[in-house]
Design an enzyme around this catalytic site. Structure first.
Site, PDB file in Angstrom:
ATOM      1  N   SER A 168       0.835  -1.196   0.000  1.00 26.13           N
ATOM      2  CA  SER A 168       0.000   0.000   0.000  1.00 26.13           C
ATOM      3  C   SER A 168       0.879   1.259   0.000  1.00 26.13           C
ATOM      4  CB  SER A 168      -0.916  -0.061   1.230  1.00 26.13           C
ATOM      5  OG  SER A 168      -2.003   0.783   1.090  1.00 26.13           O
TER       6      SER A 168
ATOM      7  N   ARG B 194     -11.246   6.171  10.457  1.00 28.75           N
ATOM      8  CA  ARG B 194     -10.704   4.820  10.483  1.00 28.75           C
ATOM      9  C   ARG B 194     -11.764   3.796  10.062  1.00 28.75           C
ATOM     10  NH1 ARG B 194      -6.300   1.731   9.818  1.00 28.75           N
ATOM     11  NH2 ARG B 194      -6.303  -0.085  11.174  1.00 28.75           N
TER      12      ARG B 194
ATOM     13  N   ASP C 104      -8.758  -7.226  -3.980  1.00 26.79           N
ATOM     14  CA  ASP C 104      -8.450  -5.882  -3.488  1.00 26.79           C
ATOM     15  C   ASP C 104      -9.119  -4.859  -4.399  1.00 26.79           C
ATOM     16  OD1 ASP C 104      -7.351  -3.487  -2.669  1.00 26.79           O
ATOM     17  OD2 ASP C 104      -5.277  -4.201  -2.658  1.00 26.79           O
TER      18      ASP C 104
ATOM     19  N   HIS D 250      -7.959  -5.590   0.384  1.00 30.29           N
ATOM     20  CA  HIS D 250      -6.671  -4.898   0.478  1.00 30.29           C
ATOM     21  C   HIS D 250      -5.822  -5.435   1.641  1.00 30.29           C
ATOM     22  CE1 HIS D 250      -3.770  -1.776  -0.145  1.00 30.29           C
ATOM     23  NE2 HIS D 250      -4.001  -1.177   0.998  1.00 30.29           N
ATOM     24  N   ASP D 251      -6.490  -5.839   2.721  1.00 28.52           N
ATOM     25  CA  ASP D 251      -5.779  -6.369   3.883  1.00 28.52           C
ATOM     26  C   ASP D 251      -5.037  -7.676   3.603  1.00 28.52           C
ATOM     27  OD1 ASP D 251      -5.926  -4.547   5.875  1.00 28.52           O
ATOM     28  OD2 ASP D 251      -7.578  -5.481   6.973  1.00 28.52           O
TER      29      ASP D 251
END
Lengths: 392, 209
Positions: A168, A237, A331, A364-365
């Site tokens: 990222s 967040r 992702d 994405h994680d």
């Protein structure tokens, strides 16, 4: 609580009591270095850099790997933190015998400038005023972060990196290394990253920034420690966290489960597990992150553009690093298409580039979770390239 | 027979040329080319596990399908494009060939000969779709979508104004020269395109297929 069982996502945010790291307890340290001029032309009088090193530097000093962390990461990349006992954010992939093998490589990870986990940033004291910089801190860029990392390397006496690796935002720093310091880096591994944010990626970050800046406690950035714009940061967040997951992983984990039976004081009777999870994510993030730093770092990511308006030839012809680009099929924040565009840009500039798109379903994680396929690919690349170099 | 085929292809490729191997598998052959011929080689492989093994050999590999892989490169990036055993599996061979000739100068294609005598016998007397050493999968398992003979391939090249610069034929006993369409199980050709029929514009108009 669902997060207890989970192995997904950022290890920092997991309450894993049974977790054991092969590295045991590891430490970070802070060094004060001479200042630098930022890309925007502001002179930082001095730099504090929080960093961690793992493994041994070879006698030829040719095995140093810089790991660049993502938006909410820090210098504590692997091993357990002495105070909290929590594992570093990439403990799954960094350690003895792991993807990035600390038996072979000397690993360095430093906190980015503009952040809030030990390196110079908006919470640092401005020597001119004796008070925290807050929003008086100059805007930082990804290239500034890389520049600060070169100062750390100078301090450590390391001229050349064998590799810069990051997911990222970390991938962007690795790329900035390849373009800005072509003689100081041999290989570059951007993971789930891109050459520049799209409007949609900027948009998600802007929601987060607006949540902070419209929190009445923000006060133009000059809040006091007891009344920080925590709600704003938590909401930011929460939005961010949703973009790091995938529909599949959220549905697997929460479905439409309710967190608890309705209480008389509830406005709405259904309190979904996913709501509870996001609130928890927001609340725990607030404890370890500064709202102003969130503004600075998200803006740095949004502003990053590998080419910065120049032609590919101008920017990439000097690059000497060999690349490994990895993306994840699920992702949707940093899509495989963006990675392939990056690969095309690199390959068409005659930069040897290997590309892998891994079929993990966690969004994405994916780069943060336990994943043997990912580990093996990383390991094979590093060992293969290190071998190629020693032959040359 | 496959080893001899690889040996022949290796002999055709001059030292230090630039080679792109499409469907490179675990990269064994490409790594050998890099080792023995000092070529600068890159591979394209769809399977993650195989691509990861290529990486372990220190090779540059693009994990994706062939068209996606070719799309990553600019014009004339390579001297040789290898399509070993994959041409029969391509549904969109026109695009692949056009892209291959855009990215490279020569293309090396290997294929199984559908008119090999054992295949003919199985058709003639058994009445079944042939299953042979070079075409080991029954019709419901095979990944081949095109079935053709050596003569078919020669006609194909003629129609497309493709020049077969080199060709070689193999069966179980090794390389052979006589009656290949009857006796060879495998064939490999090194081909070069007529630039006009493969120009980006109106390419299909010039192709009489």
């Amino acid at each position: 609580m669902p997060e207890k069982k989970s192995i997904e996502g950022d290890l920092q945010d997991q309450a894993i009591s049974e977790y054991r790291s092969d590295l045991g307890t590891t430490h970070t340290q802070i060094v004060t270095l001479p200042g630098m001029r930022t890309q925007s032309g502001y002179d930082l009088p001095e730099l504090q850099i929080s960093y961690q090193t793992l493994g041994q530097l070879s006698p030829k000093k040719d095995n140093a790997i810089l790991i660049c962390h993502a938006l909410s990461g820090d210098a504590h990349v692997a091993g357990l933190q002495p105070k909290t006992g929590r594992p570093g954010w990439w403990d799954f992939h960094v350690g003895p015998g792991k993807g990035i093998d600390t038996n072979q490589f000397f690993v360095i990870c430093s906190n980015v400038i503009g952040g809030c986990s030990g390196s110079t940033g908006p919470t640092s004291i401005n020597p001119l005023t004796g008070k925290p910089y807050a929003t008086n801190f100059p805007p930082v860029t990804i290239r500034d972060m890389a520049a600060a990392q070169t100062k750390l390397l100078d301090y450590l006496g390391i001229e050349t990196l064998f590799s810069a690796i990051g997911g990222s935002m970390g991938g962007m720093q690795a790329m900035a290394w390849a373009t800005d310091y072509p003689n100081r880096i041999r290989t570059c591994v951007p993971i789930a990253s891109c050459a520049a944010h799209t409007a949609m990626q900027i948009a998600f970050n802007e929601v987060g920034r607006q949540a902070i800046m419209t929190d009445p406690n923000w006060r133009g950035g000059y809040y006091d420690e007891k009344n920080r714009p925590e709600h704003g940061l938590a909401v930011g967040r929460m939005v961010g966290h949703v973009t790091y997951l995938s529909e599949y992983s959220m549905h697997q984990k929460f479905g439409r489960k309710l967190q608890r039976p309705a209480k008389p004081e509830d406005l709405f009777p259904e309190f979904f597990s996913v709501e509870s999870y996001l609130q928890h994510q927001g609340e725990s993030f607030v404890k370890r992150f500064d709202p102003n730093a969130y503004l600075y770092v998200t803006k740095a990511v949004d502003r990053f553009d590998l080419l910065d308006g120049h032609s590919a030839r101008e920017v990439l012809s000097a690059v000497k690093a060999r690349f490994l680009v990895i993306s994840f099929e699920s992702d949707w924040l940093y899509s495989p298409e963006q990675s392939r565009e990056l690969v095309k840009l690199l390959k068409r500039s005659n930069i040897p580039t290997t590309y892998l798109n891994l079929d993990t379903p966690y969004g994405h994680d994916s780069f943060l979770i336990r994943n043997p396929e990912f580990s093996r690919a990383l390991n094979n690349f590093l060992i293969g390239e290190y071998h190629n170099l020693s032959k040359a | 027979m496959y080893q001899q085929l690889y040996k022949q292809v290796t002999a055709w490729i001059p030292e230090k040329s630039r080679v792109l191997d499409l469907g490179t598998g675990d990269g064994e052959f490409l790594a050998r080319l890099v080792e023995t011929k000092k070529v600068s080689g890159e591979g394209v492989e769809k399977n993650v596990e195989l691509a990861t093994r290529c990486i372990g050999r220190g090779l540059v590999v693009h994990q994706g399908d062939i068209l996606d892989g070719l799309d990553q490169y600019g014009e004339a990036s390579f001297d040789y494009i290898l399509l070993l055993g994959t041409f029969q599996e391509l549904t969109d061979w026109k695009k692949v060939l056009r892209e291959a000739f855009r990215v490279g100068r020569y293309v090396v294609i290997s294929y199984s000969n559908f008119a090999h005598m054992r295949a003919r016998l199985q058709m003639m007397f058994g009445g079944h779709t042939p299953v042979t050493r070079s075409m080991p999968s029954p019709w419901y398992h095979t990944s081949n979508v095109h079935f053709f003979s050596i003569l078919d391939f020669q006609d194909f090249c003629q129609n497309l104004k493709i020049k077969e610069v080199q060709r070689a034929f193999f069966n179980q006993r090794g390389q052979l020269h006589w009656w290949p369409n009857l006796r060879a199980e495998l064939a490999v050709s090194l081909i070069e395109a007529d630039p006009e029929s493969f120009s980006q514009k109106d390419a299909d108009l010039n192709w009489r297929i």
